[in-house]
Design a protein around this motif. Sequence first.
Motif, PDB file in Angstrom:
ATOM      1  N   TYR A  34       8.710   4.589  -1.463  1.00  0.00           N
ATOM      2  CA  TYR A  34       9.059   4.866  -2.855  1.00  0.00           C
ATOM      3  C   TYR A  34       8.658   6.281  -3.235  1.00  0.00           C
ATOM      4  CZ  TYR A  34      10.109   0.003  -3.322  1.00  0.00           C
ATOM      5  OH  TYR A  34      10.676  -1.219  -3.152  1.00  0.00           O
ATOM      6  N   ASN A  42      14.219   4.243  -6.890  1.00  0.00           N
ATOM      7  CA  ASN A  42      13.142   3.254  -6.943  1.00  0.00           C
ATOM      8  C   ASN A  42      13.623   1.949  -7.557  1.00  0.00           C
ATOM      9  OD1 ASN A  42      11.297   4.932  -5.739  1.00  0.00           O
ATOM     10  ND2 ASN A  42      10.480   5.692  -7.653  1.00  0.00           N
ATOM     11  N   LEU A  43      14.516   2.024  -8.534  1.00  0.00           N
ATOM     12  CA  LEU A  43      15.057   0.800  -9.121  1.00  0.00           C
ATOM     13  C   LEU A  43      15.924   0.047  -8.112  1.00  0.00           C
ATOM     14  CD1 LEU A  43      15.865   1.979 -12.747  1.00  0.00           C
ATOM     15  CD2 LEU A  43      14.040   0.454 -12.006  1.00  0.00           C
ATOM     16  N   HIS A  45      15.380   0.107  -4.845  1.00  0.00           N
ATOM     17  CA  HIS A  45      14.366  -0.507  -3.982  1.00  0.00           C
ATOM     18  C   HIS A  45      13.751  -1.731  -4.659  1.00  0.00           C
ATOM     19  CE1 HIS A  45      14.035   2.170  -0.565  1.00  0.00           C
ATOM     20  NE2 HIS A  45      13.996   3.232  -1.369  1.00  0.00           N
ATOM     21  N   PHE A  46      13.504  -1.633  -5.949  1.00  0.00           N
ATOM     22  CA  PHE A  46      12.932  -2.739  -6.713  1.00  0.00           C
ATOM     23  C   PHE A  46      13.859  -3.961  -6.653  1.00  0.00           C
ATOM     24  CE2 PHE A  46      12.511  -5.076 -10.711  1.00  0.00           C
ATOM     25  CZ  PHE A  46      11.159  -5.373 -10.697  1.00  0.00           C
ATOM     26  N   LEU A  50      13.061  -7.487  -4.839  1.00  0.00           N
ATOM     27  CA  LEU A  50      13.106  -8.708  -5.634  1.00  0.00           C
ATOM     28  C   LEU A  50      14.054  -9.733  -5.002  1.00  0.00           C
ATOM     29  CD1 LEU A  50      11.814  -9.696  -8.268  1.00  0.00           C
ATOM     30  CD2 LEU A  50      13.840  -8.868  -9.463  1.00  0.00           C
ATOM     31  N   SER A  57       6.848  -4.661  -0.666  1.00  0.00           N
ATOM     32  CA  SER A  57       7.798  -3.678  -1.168  1.00  0.00           C
ATOM     33  C   SER A  57       7.933  -3.773  -2.683  1.00  0.00           C
ATOM     34  CB  SER A  57       9.163  -3.897  -0.505  1.00  0.00           C
ATOM     35  OG  SER A  57      10.046  -2.864  -0.838  1.00  0.00           O
ATOM     36  N   LEU A  58       7.873  -4.978  -3.213  1.00  0.00           N
ATOM     37  CA  LEU A  58       7.955  -5.165  -4.656  1.00  0.00           C
ATOM     38  C   LEU A  58       6.769  -4.506  -5.359  1.00  0.00           C
ATOM     39  CD1 LEU A  58       9.553  -6.443  -6.965  1.00  0.00           C
ATOM     40  CD2 LEU A  58       8.188  -8.505  -6.646  1.00  0.00           C
ATOM     41  N   ALA A  61       7.337  -0.837  -5.607  1.00  0.00           N
ATOM     42  CA  ALA A  61       8.320  -0.534  -6.647  1.00  0.00           C
ATOM     43  C   ALA A  61       7.692  -0.621  -8.029  1.00  0.00           C
ATOM     44  CB  ALA A  61       9.508  -1.491  -6.546  1.00  0.00           C
ATOM     45  N   VAL A  62       6.878  -1.633  -8.251  1.00  0.00           N
ATOM     46  CA  VAL A  62       6.229  -1.797  -9.551  1.00  0.00           C
ATOM     47  C   VAL A  62       5.301  -0.614  -9.835  1.00  0.00           C
ATOM     48  CG1 VAL A  62       4.537  -3.200 -10.805  1.00  0.00           C
ATOM     49  CG2 VAL A  62       6.439  -4.304  -9.622  1.00  0.00           C
ATOM     50  N   VAL A  65       7.715   2.687 -10.396  1.00  0.00           N
ATOM     51  CA  VAL A  65       8.460   2.681 -11.648  1.00  0.00           C
ATOM     52  C   VAL A  65       7.505   2.597 -12.847  1.00  0.00           C
ATOM     53  CG1 VAL A  65      10.180   1.441 -13.018  1.00  0.00           C
ATOM     54  CG2 VAL A  65      10.527   1.738 -10.564  1.00  0.00           C
TER      55      VAL A  65
END
Length: 92
Positions: A34, A42-43, A45-46, A50, A57-58, A61-62, A65
Amino acid sequence: MRAPSTRATAWLLVTLAAASGCIDVICLTRLNGYFASVVTGNLVHFGHALATADARSLMGAVVAVGGYAVGVAAATLPLRRTHRGGTAVPPW
């Protein structure tokens, strides 16, 4: 207030670009691919994390972002004190 010199502005821009690059490298290597500053990617990837239920990975992303959102919110605080003419009032 006097405008900064061209030399000072150039030095600041180079320093900020180098710092941004360093932060991106740290995030790319520590947050599972990320970026610190590219929210669109990044969104994506998010969404992928998910959909595939990839917890590691989540979490990256959190952090990416969420960190971006906090940074934008913090950077806009001084702009709330801007006069209609466009001149900013220093927060101090």
